[in-house]
Design a protein around this motif. Structure first.
Motif, PDB file in Angstrom:
ATOM      1  N   GLY A 176       3.628  -3.352  16.317  1.00 43.23           N
ATOM      2  CA  GLY A 176       3.019  -4.611  16.721  1.00 43.23           C
ATOM      3  C   GLY A 176       1.569  -4.499  17.119  1.00 43.23           C
ATOM      4  N   THR A 177       1.057  -3.268  17.250  1.00 42.08           N
ATOM      5  CA  THR A 177      -0.303  -3.112  17.774  1.00 42.08           C
ATOM      6  C   THR A 177      -1.258  -2.322  16.885  1.00 42.08           C
ATOM      7  OG1 THR A 177       0.298  -1.092  18.997  1.00 42.08           O
ATOM      8  CG2 THR A 177       0.588  -3.205  20.134  1.00 42.08           C
ATOM      9  N   ALA A 178      -0.744  -1.442  16.044  1.00 40.73           N
ATOM     10  CA  ALA A 178      -1.613  -0.532  15.288  1.00 40.73           C
ATOM     11  C   ALA A 178      -2.444  -1.269  14.249  1.00 40.73           C
ATOM     12  CB  ALA A 178      -0.778   0.561  14.628  1.00 40.73           C
ATOM     13  N   ASP A 179      -3.680  -0.843  14.129  1.00 38.06           N
ATOM     14  CA  ASP A 179      -4.590  -1.391  13.125  1.00 38.06           C
ATOM     15  C   ASP A 179      -4.140  -0.924  11.735  1.00 38.06           C
ATOM     16  OD1 ASP A 179      -6.815  -2.337  11.714  1.00 38.06           O
ATOM     17  OD2 ASP A 179      -7.954  -0.501  12.117  1.00 38.06           O
ATOM     18  N   PRO A 180      -3.967  -1.835  10.779  1.00 37.90           N
ATOM     19  CA  PRO A 180      -3.531  -1.435   9.434  1.00 37.90           C
ATOM     20  C   PRO A 180      -4.426  -0.392   8.786  1.00 37.90           C
ATOM     21  CG  PRO A 180      -3.341  -3.805   9.696  1.00 37.90           C
ATOM     22  CD  PRO A 180      -4.051  -3.295  10.917  1.00 37.90           C
ATOM     23  N   VAL A 181      -5.726  -0.473   9.046  1.00 37.64           N
ATOM     24  CA  VAL A 181      -6.658   0.505   8.461  1.00 37.64           C
ATOM     25  C   VAL A 181      -6.368   1.902   9.015  1.00 37.64           C
ATOM     26  CG1 VAL A 181      -9.078   1.190   8.266  1.00 37.64           C
ATOM     27  CG2 VAL A 181      -8.449  -1.228   8.069  1.00 37.64           C
ATOM     28  N   SER A 182      -6.087   1.983  10.313  1.00 42.42           N
ATOM     29  CA  SER A 182      -5.778   3.271  10.935  1.00 42.42           C
ATOM     30  C   SER A 182      -4.456   3.823  10.409  1.00 42.42           C
ATOM     31  CB  SER A 182      -5.707   3.117  12.453  1.00 42.42           C
ATOM     32  OG  SER A 182      -6.953   2.697  12.977  1.00 42.42           O
ATOM     33  N   LEU A 183      -3.504   2.943  10.163  1.00 44.70           N
ATOM     34  CA  LEU A 183      -2.226   3.383   9.600  1.00 44.70           C
ATOM     35  C   LEU A 183      -2.415   3.904   8.184  1.00 44.70           C
ATOM     36  CD1 LEU A 183       0.139   0.529  10.838  1.00 44.70           C
ATOM     37  CD2 LEU A 183       0.164   2.903  11.594  1.00 44.70           C
ATOM     38  N   GLU A 184      -3.180   3.206   7.392  1.00 44.30           N
ATOM     39  CA  GLU A 184      -3.426   3.641   6.009  1.00 44.30           C
ATOM     40  C   GLU A 184      -4.155   4.971   5.968  1.00 44.30           C
ATOM     41  OE1 GLU A 184      -2.496   2.994   3.126  1.00 44.30           O
ATOM     42  OE2 GLU A 184      -1.503   1.059   3.305  1.00 44.30           O
ATOM     43  N   ALA A 185      -4.954   5.241   6.993  1.00 48.42           N
ATOM     44  CA  ALA A 185      -5.686   6.506   7.045  1.00 48.42           C
ATOM     45  C   ALA A 185      -4.749   7.707   7.161  1.00 48.42           C
ATOM     46  CB  ALA A 185      -6.664   6.494   8.217  1.00 48.42           C
ATOM     47  N   LEU A 186      -3.495   7.454   7.554  1.00 47.34           N
ATOM     48  CA  LEU A 186      -2.511   8.528   7.670  1.00 47.34           C
ATOM     49  C   LEU A 186      -1.760   8.777   6.365  1.00 47.34           C
ATOM     50  CD1 LEU A 186      -1.008   7.579  11.141  1.00 47.34           C
ATOM     51  CD2 LEU A 186      -2.491   9.526  10.653  1.00 47.34           C
ATOM     52  N   ARG A 187      -1.949   7.913   5.386  1.00 45.61           N
ATOM     53  CA  ARG A 187      -1.194   8.052   4.136  1.00 45.61           C
ATOM     54  C   ARG A 187      -1.501   9.359   3.396  1.00 45.61           C
ATOM     55  NH1 ARG A 187       2.080   4.490   1.766  1.00 45.61           N
ATOM     56  NH2 ARG A 187       1.313   2.801   3.108  1.00 45.61           N
ATOM     57  N   PRO A 188      -2.759   9.813   3.358  1.00 48.40           N
ATOM     58  CA  PRO A 188      -2.999  11.108   2.692  1.00 48.40           C
ATOM     59  C   PRO A 188      -2.196  12.254   3.304  1.00 48.40           C
ATOM     60  CG  PRO A 188      -5.062   9.926   2.972  1.00 48.40           C
ATOM     61  CD  PRO A 188      -4.033   9.157   3.734  1.00 48.40           C
ATOM     62  N   VAL A 196       4.802  15.384   1.330  1.00 52.57           N
ATOM     63  CA  VAL A 196       5.663  15.294   0.149  1.00 52.57           C
ATOM     64  C   VAL A 196       5.287  16.365  -0.867  1.00 52.57           C
ATOM     65  CG1 VAL A 196       6.359  13.842  -1.797  1.00 52.57           C
ATOM     66  CG2 VAL A 196       6.108  12.837   0.490  1.00 52.57           C
ATOM     67  N   HIS A 197       3.996  16.527  -1.123  1.00 51.12           N
ATOM     68  CA  HIS A 197       3.543  17.520  -2.096  1.00 51.12           C
ATOM     69  C   HIS A 197       3.935  18.936  -1.647  1.00 51.12           C
ATOM     70  CE1 HIS A 197       0.204  14.529  -3.468  1.00 51.12           C
ATOM     71  NE2 HIS A 197       1.384  14.253  -3.990  1.00 51.12           N
ATOM     72  N   ALA A 198       3.798  19.206  -0.343  1.00 51.41           N
ATOM     73  CA  ALA A 198       4.162  20.528   0.165  1.00 51.41           C
ATOM     74  C   ALA A 198       5.658  20.764   0.027  1.00 51.41           C
ATOM     75  CB  ALA A 198       3.734  20.667   1.623  1.00 51.41           C
ATOM     76  N   ALA A 199       6.464  19.711   0.239  1.00 53.57           N
ATOM     77  CA  ALA A 199       7.914  19.838   0.081  1.00 53.57           C
ATOM     78  C   ALA A 199       8.266  20.154  -1.360  1.00 53.57           C
ATOM     79  CB  ALA A 199       8.608  18.555   0.533  1.00 53.57           C
ATOM     80  N   GLU A 245       1.877  21.975   8.718  1.00 47.97           N
ATOM     81  CA  GLU A 245       0.535  21.562   9.118  1.00 47.97           C
ATOM     82  C   GLU A 245       0.309  20.078   8.852  1.00 47.97           C
ATOM     83  OE1 GLU A 245      -1.802  24.361   6.899  1.00 47.97           O
ATOM     84  OE2 GLU A 245      -2.052  25.680   8.626  1.00 47.97           O
ATOM     85  N   ALA A 246       0.695  19.594   7.669  1.00 51.94           N
ATOM     86  CA  ALA A 246       0.514  18.185   7.338  1.00 51.94           C
ATOM     87  C   ALA A 246       1.418  17.306   8.195  1.00 51.94           C
ATOM     88  CB  ALA A 246       0.795  17.947   5.853  1.00 51.94           C
ATOM     89  N   ASP A 247       2.646  17.769   8.437  1.00 49.19           N
ATOM     90  CA  ASP A 247       3.591  17.024   9.267  1.00 49.19           C
ATOM     91  C   ASP A 247       3.055  16.872  10.687  1.00 49.19           C
ATOM     92  OD1 ASP A 247       6.468  15.963   9.561  1.00 49.19           O
ATOM     93  OD2 ASP A 247       6.351  17.455  11.158  1.00 49.19           O
ATOM     94  N   THR A 248       2.460  17.933  11.211  1.00 46.36           N
ATOM     95  CA  THR A 248       1.886  17.876  12.554  1.00 46.36           C
ATOM     96  C   THR A 248       0.715  16.899  12.608  1.00 46.36           C
ATOM     97  OG1 THR A 248       2.547  20.165  13.014  1.00 46.36           O
ATOM     98  CG2 THR A 248       0.790  19.231  14.372  1.00 46.36           C
ATOM     99  N   ARG A 249      -0.168  16.962  11.617  1.00 47.90           N
ATOM    100  CA  ARG A 249      -1.303  16.029  11.581  1.00 47.90           C
ATOM    101  C   ARG A 249      -0.829  14.592  11.524  1.00 47.90           C
ATOM    102  NH1 ARG A 249      -3.209  19.326   7.582  1.00 47.90           N
ATOM    103  NH2 ARG A 249      -3.193  17.637   6.058  1.00 47.90           N
ATOM    104  N   PHE A 250       0.204  14.338  10.713  1.00 46.43           N
ATOM    105  CA  PHE A 250       0.699  12.974  10.565  1.00 46.43           C
ATOM    106  C   PHE A 250       1.267  12.452  11.883  1.00 46.43           C
ATOM    107  CE2 PHE A 250       4.114   9.953   9.917  1.00 46.43           C
ATOM    108  CZ  PHE A 250       3.533   9.015   9.065  1.00 46.43           C
TER     109      PHE A 250
END
Length: 231
Positions: A116-128, A134-137, A147-152
Motif C-alpha cells: 500500500g505504500t511502496a513507490d512503483p518505480v522503486s519496486l521495479e528497480a528490484l526486478r533486475p 532466476v538466472h542463477a537458479a 547474493e542476488a537473493d540478499t540484494r532483493f
C-alpha cells in the motif's frame, strides 16, 4: 556483486554502489562473497579453510580474505583455528526454526504493508535482482543466487524506511545455512523458489495485499525447507 573469480587476482577493485547508496569496499565485497558461500553451503560447517586456499578459490589475494574472515569471526560465522585457518560454525535445527520464526514476524507484515505504500518505480528497480535470482537458479550458481537473493530481500525491506529492521534481517540471513541448495539444483526444484520473487513483485505492483501475504508466507516456508533439505 560477487567477488571476481579470475585466475589471476586483481591488484585493485573498483568501489561499487549498493542498494543503500553507500560504496562497498574491496574487503566488504570479499566478506559478502565468503558469507554467500557459507550460506549456500559451499563452505561446509566443521571444515577448516586457510586464507591462501580461499584466496585461490575466489581469485583474490590472501590479505583481504584473512581480513574478511576475521570480520566473519565477529559475526559468529567462523572460528579461528591457530596455525591452520578458519572453521565454519554449525547451525542447529532449533536455531534455523527460530531464525525462520523471527523473519516471518518481521518480513511478512512489513512486505504486506509495502503493497500500500511502496513507490512503483522503486519496486521495479528490484526486478533486475529478481531476474538474477532466476538466472542463477537455472545456471546452478549458488553463490550468485544467494547474493542476488540478499540484494532483493534487503532492498525490498529498505523501502519501508527502517534501517534497523534491514540490519536485523540481514544478520538473520547471514547466520543461516542453505545446505540443501546443491541437491535442489540437481532436482530442478530451486527454480520454483526463485520465480516467487518475480511473482511477489507483480503482486506488490498490483497492490494485492492478500496475494503478497500468501506469497511471502509460502516463500519463507520454502526457505526453511531449503535449510532443512540436508536432512
Amino acid at each position: 556483486m560477487a567477488v571476481q573469480r579470475a585466475s589471476a587476482p586483481p591488484t585493485t577493485a573498483p568501489e561499487l554502489p549498493t542498494l543503500g547508496g553507500k560504496k562497498s569496499s574491496y574487503r566488504e565485497r570479499v566478506v559478502d562473497a565468503l558469507r554467500a558461500a557459507m550460506i549456500a553451503g559451499e563452505l561446509r560447517p566443521g571444515e577448516v579453510y586457510s586464507a591462501p586456499t580461499l584466496a585461490a578459490r575466489f581469485g583474490v589475494s590472501a590479505t583481504p580474505v584473512r581480513e574478511a574472515m576475521l570480520d566473519l569471526v565477529k559475526e559468529g560465522l567462523v572460528d579461528t583455528v591457530p596455525n591452520k585457518g578458519f572453521r565454519v560454525t554449525a547451525v542447529s535445527e532449533k536455531e534455523l526454526d527460530e531464525y525462520t520464526h523471527i523473519r516471518a514476524l518481521i518480513e511478512i507484515p512489513t512486505v504486506v504493508g509495502l503493497a500500500g505504500t511502496a513507490d512503483p518505480v522503486s519496486l521495479e528497480a528490484l526486478r533486475p535482482a529478481a531476474r538474477e535470482i532466476v538466472h542463477a537458479a537455472v545456471a546452478g550458481d549458488l553463490i550468485a543466487y544467494v547474493e542476488a537473493d540478499t540484494r532483493f530481500h534487503l532492498g525490498l525491506l529498505a523501502l519501508a524506511g527502517n534501517a534497523h529492521l534491514v540490519e536485523v534481517v540481514g544478520d538473520l540471513r547471514g547466520r543461516s545455512r542453505l545446505y540443501g541448495l546443491t541437491a535442489l539444483v540437481e532436482a530442478g526444484r530451486l527454480l520454483a523458489s526463485a520465480q516467487e520473487h518475480l511473482e511477489l513483485l507483480d503482486a506488490l505492483l498490483d497492490r494485492d495485499k492478500r496475494a503478497v501475504r500468501e506469497i511471502m508466507t509460502r516463500h519463507l516456508g520454502h526457505v526453511r525447507g531449503l535449510w532443512a533439505a540436508h536432512d
